[in-house]
Design an enzyme around this catalytic site. Structure first.
Site, PDB file in Angstrom:
ATOM      1  N   HIS A 193       0.821  -1.212   0.000  1.00 51.61           N
ATOM      2  CA  HIS A 193       0.000   0.000   0.000  1.00 51.61           C
ATOM      3  C   HIS A 193       0.859   1.268   0.000  1.00 51.61           C
ATOM      4  O   HIS A 193       0.358   2.343  -0.289  1.00 51.61           O
ATOM      5  CB  HIS A 193      -0.928  -0.017   1.212  1.00 51.61           C
ATOM      6  CG  HIS A 193      -2.278   0.585   0.964  1.00 51.61           C
ATOM      7  ND1 HIS A 193      -2.895   0.600  -0.263  1.00 51.61           N
ATOM      8  CD2 HIS A 193      -3.149   1.178   1.817  1.00 51.61           C
ATOM      9  CE1 HIS A 193      -4.077   1.184  -0.153  1.00 51.61           C
ATOM     10  NE2 HIS A 193      -4.254   1.543   1.096  1.00 51.61           N
ATOM     11  N   ASN A 248      -6.269   7.214   3.681  1.00 58.60           N
ATOM     12  CA  ASN A 248      -7.616   7.719   3.416  1.00 58.60           C
ATOM     13  C   ASN A 248      -7.784   9.205   3.725  1.00 58.60           C
ATOM     14  O   ASN A 248      -8.838   9.771   3.478  1.00 58.60           O
ATOM     15  CB  ASN A 248      -8.674   6.884   4.157  1.00 58.60           C
ATOM     16  CG  ASN A 248      -8.496   6.907   5.648  1.00 58.60           C
ATOM     17  OD1 ASN A 248      -7.457   7.325   6.155  1.00 58.60           O
ATOM     18  ND2 ASN A 248      -9.494   6.430   6.364  1.00 58.60           N
ATOM     19  N   ASN A 264      -8.667   4.325  -1.598  1.00 58.20           N
ATOM     20  CA  ASN A 264      -9.005   5.391  -0.645  1.00 58.20           C
ATOM     21  C   ASN A 264      -8.123   6.619  -0.759  1.00 58.20           C
ATOM     22  O   ASN A 264      -8.584   7.735  -0.527  1.00 58.20           O
ATOM     23  CB  ASN A 264      -8.984   4.848   0.781  1.00 58.20           C
ATOM     24  CG  ASN A 264     -10.147   3.933   1.053  1.00 58.20           C
ATOM     25  OD1 ASN A 264     -11.213   4.072   0.468  1.00 58.20           O
ATOM     26  ND2 ASN A 264      -9.950   2.966   1.925  1.00 58.20           N
TER      27      ASN A 264
END
Length: 188
Positions: free
Chosen positions: A24, A74, A121
């Site tokens: 990520h 996010n 996100n």
């Protein structure tokens, strides 16, 4: 005859500072690789890490700003947009977001302009911070997909080979993609 103003690009690597070597956070790993390759010093700033330098874009030279937010994925959009505004870069077409992509094979790179967040996100937060507009560029670094739990997969560690690739030889591909984007913007 006046000299043309150099191209200015704002390149933001998405990731989570609390999970630095994970799938990520590949966007932030790529920003670190670009900084190392281009000799750009990244320094801490209020909401992230930033560095500015020059980059060859074909026959011209561009000014690029590399940025990584300190915020969770996010919530990454507002600090990205705030830093762009602070640097007086209001044209979202000058923004290149580097993100991880489940829909692309590991060690691959795909260029995209506009469109939906496709469930990412960090991209969703960036679109929201831009007032719902998505007319910016994305470099989607492939991380592949697991049949298991997606959150655990994206927060899983990249292999040593993947980390090395995105810090070294994969940077050639990233630079070529940035050059193609600059060419499509008509700035080369």
């Amino acid at each position: 005859m006046a000299l043309a103003k150099p191209t200015q690009l704002f390149i933001a690597g998405l990731g989570n500072m609390t999970h630095p070597a994970t799938r990520h956070s590949v966007g932030q790993i790529i920003v670190d690789g670009l900084a190392a390759r281009l000799g750009i010093r990244i320094e801490s700033c209020r909401n992230g890490f930033v560095g500015t330098g020059r980059m060859s874009l074909g026959d011209n030279t561009g000014m690029i700003t590399l940025y990584k937010t300190k915020f969770p994925m996010n919530l990454s959009g507002p600090p990205i947009v705030a830093k762009m505004q602070e640097l007086n870069m209001r044209d979202q077409e000058r923004l290149i977001v580097i993100q991880d992509s489940l829909d692309h094979e590991p060690l691959s790179l795909s260029v995209k302009k506009g469109g939906s967040a496709n469930g990412h996100n960090g991209v969703k937060s960036t679109i929201a911070a831009l007032g719902g507009k998505s007319n910016f560029w994305r470099l989607r670094a492939g991380i592949g997909r697991s049949a298991g739990d997606i959150p655990n997969y994206v927060l899983g560690r990249l292999s040593n080979h993947e980390r090395t690739y995105w810090r070294e030889e994969g940077i050639d591909e990233v630079i070529a993609a940035i050059e193609r984007i600059a060419d499509k913007m008509g700035t080369r």
